[in-house]
Design a protein around this motif. Sequence first.
Motif, short mmCIF file in Angstrom:
data_model
loop_
_atom_site.label_atom_id
_atom_site.label_comp_id
_atom_site.label_asym_id
_atom_site.label_seq_id
_atom_site.Cartn_x
_atom_site.Cartn_y
_atom_site.Cartn_z
N ALA A 1 5.32 -1.00 -8.93
CA ALA A 1 4.12 -1.46 -8.21
C ALA A 1 4.48 -2.62 -7.28
CB ALA A 1 3.03 -1.88 -9.19
N ASP A 2 5.30 -3.54 -7.76
CA ASP A 2 5.70 -4.67 -6.91
C ASP A 2 6.51 -4.21 -5.71
OD1 ASP A 2 4.38 -6.43 -8.59
OD2 ASP A 2 6.21 -7.08 -9.63
N GLU A 3 7.40 -3.26 -5.93
CA GLU A 3 8.23 -2.73 -4.84
C GLU A 3 7.37 -2.04 -3.78
OE1 GLU A 3 11.96 0.37 -4.25
OE2 GLU A 3 11.54 -0.43 -6.25
N VAL A 4 6.44 -1.22 -4.23
CA VAL A 4 5.57 -0.51 -3.29
C VAL A 4 4.65 -1.50 -2.57
CG1 VAL A 4 3.72 1.21 -3.09
CG2 VAL A 4 5.69 1.66 -4.55
N ARG A 5 4.08 -2.45 -3.31
CA ARG A 5 3.22 -3.46 -2.67
C ARG A 5 3.98 -4.21 -1.58
NH1 ARG A 5 1.33 -7.84 -4.75
NH2 ARG A 5 3.02 -8.15 -6.20
N THR A 6 5.20 -4.62 -1.88
CA THR A 6 6.01 -5.34 -0.90
C THR A 6 6.28 -4.48 0.33
OG1 THR A 6 7.03 -6.70 -2.62
CG2 THR A 6 8.22 -6.52 -0.52
N ALA A 7 6.65 -3.24 0.09
CA ALA A 7 6.96 -2.33 1.20
C ALA A 7 5.73 -2.07 2.07
CB ALA A 7 7.50 -1.01 0.65
N LEU A 8 4.55 -2.09 1.46
CA LEU A 8 3.32 -1.83 2.21
C LEU A 8 2.64 -3.09 2.71
CD1 LEU A 8 1.77 0.98 -0.03
CD2 LEU A 8 3.07 1.24 2.09
N GLY A 9 3.21 -4.25 2.39
CA GLY A 9 2.63 -5.51 2.84
C GLY A 9 1.33 -5.86 2.14
N ILE A 10 1.22 -5.49 0.87
CA ILE A 10 0.01 -5.76 0.08
C ILE A 10 0.27 -6.99 -0.78
CG2 ILE A 10 -1.52 -4.89 -1.73
CD1 ILE A 10 -0.83 -2.05 -0.70
N ASP A 11 -0.58 -8.01 -0.60
CA ASP A 11 -0.42 -9.25 -1.36
C ASP A 11 -1.08 -9.20 -2.73
OD1 ASP A 11 1.02 -10.47 0.70
OD2 ASP A 11 -0.81 -11.19 1.66
N ALA A 12 -2.11 -8.39 -2.88
CA ALA A 12 -2.88 -8.37 -4.13
C ALA A 12 -2.04 -7.87 -5.30
CB ALA A 12 -4.10 -7.48 -3.95
N GLU A 13 -2.22 -8.52 -6.44
CA GLU A 13 -1.56 -8.07 -7.66
C GLU A 13 -2.21 -6.76 -8.12
OE1 GLU A 13 1.05 -9.30 -9.52
OE2 GLU A 13 1.37 -10.62 -7.79
N VAL A 14 -1.49 -6.02 -8.92
CA VAL A 14 -1.99 -4.77 -9.45
C VAL A 14 -2.09 -4.88 -10.97
CG1 VAL A 14 -1.53 -2.30 -9.74
CG2 VAL A 14 -0.97 -3.44 -7.59
N ASP A 15 -3.26 -4.59 -11.52
CA ASP A 15 -3.43 -4.53 -12.96
C ASP A 15 -3.09 -3.10 -13.39
OD1 ASP A 15 -4.26 -4.42 -15.60
OD2 ASP A 15 -6.17 -5.44 -15.23
N VAL A 16 -1.82 -2.90 -13.68
CA VAL A 16 -1.30 -1.56 -13.95
C VAL A 16 -2.04 -0.91 -15.11
CG1 VAL A 16 0.75 -0.23 -14.63
CG2 VAL A 16 0.95 -2.08 -12.94
N LYS A 17 -2.29 -1.67 -16.18
CA LYS A 17 -2.96 -1.09 -17.35
C LYS A 17 -4.37 -0.61 -17.01
CE LYS A 17 -0.24 -3.27 -20.86
NZ LYS A 17 -0.17 -3.49 -22.28
N SER A 18 -5.08 -1.35 -16.18
CA SER A 18 -6.43 -0.94 -15.80
C SER A 18 -6.39 0.32 -14.94
CB SER A 18 -7.14 -2.05 -15.03
OG SER A 18 -7.42 -3.13 -15.89
N VAL A 19 -5.45 0.38 -14.01
CA VAL A 19 -5.33 1.56 -13.16
C VAL A 19 -4.99 2.78 -14.00
CG1 VAL A 19 -3.99 2.63 -11.29
CG2 VAL A 19 -4.70 0.24 -11.10
N LEU A 20 -4.05 2.62 -14.91
CA LEU A 20 -3.67 3.76 -15.76
C LEU A 20 -4.79 4.15 -16.71
CD1 LEU A 20 0.05 2.88 -16.56
CD2 LEU A 20 -0.86 4.46 -14.84
N GLY A 21 -5.55 3.15 -17.19
CA GLY A 21 -6.68 3.46 -18.05
C GLY A 21 -7.73 4.29 -17.32
N LEU A 22 -8.03 3.89 -16.10
CA LEU A 22 -8.98 4.65 -15.29
C LEU A 22 -8.45 6.05 -15.01
CD1 LEU A 22 -11.53 4.97 -13.62
CD2 LEU A 22 -10.32 3.87 -11.71
#
Length: 95
Positions: A21-42
């Motif tokens: 997630a951090d690698e993809v965020r960096t590559a896409l220029g996204i500053d927001a953190e990702v709550d991986v557990k919440s995304v996977l839960g959904l």
Amino acid sequence: MTLRHAQDGADDNDALLKAWADEVRTALGIDAEVDVKSVLGLAGVAAHSVVRPAAPLTTYLVGFAAGRAAARGEDPAAAAAEATRIARELAATRA
């Protein structure tokens, strides 16, 4: 496989997903953190309540709602939380 090895595997997966997630965020220029557990839960709720392909579709749409909110100067985290709530409610009607 022992319980400890299974837990190690889960820890490895958590670390791998966080790094990805951090690698993809960096590559896409996204500053927001990702709550991986919440995304996977959904994703899990959508996959089990609708059909498996609903998982990526639902998480994409929630991310889109967050991005749209940010573009409007609104709180993207609040928008994502509300979109997640709505998606979970919709999924509950299918279960």
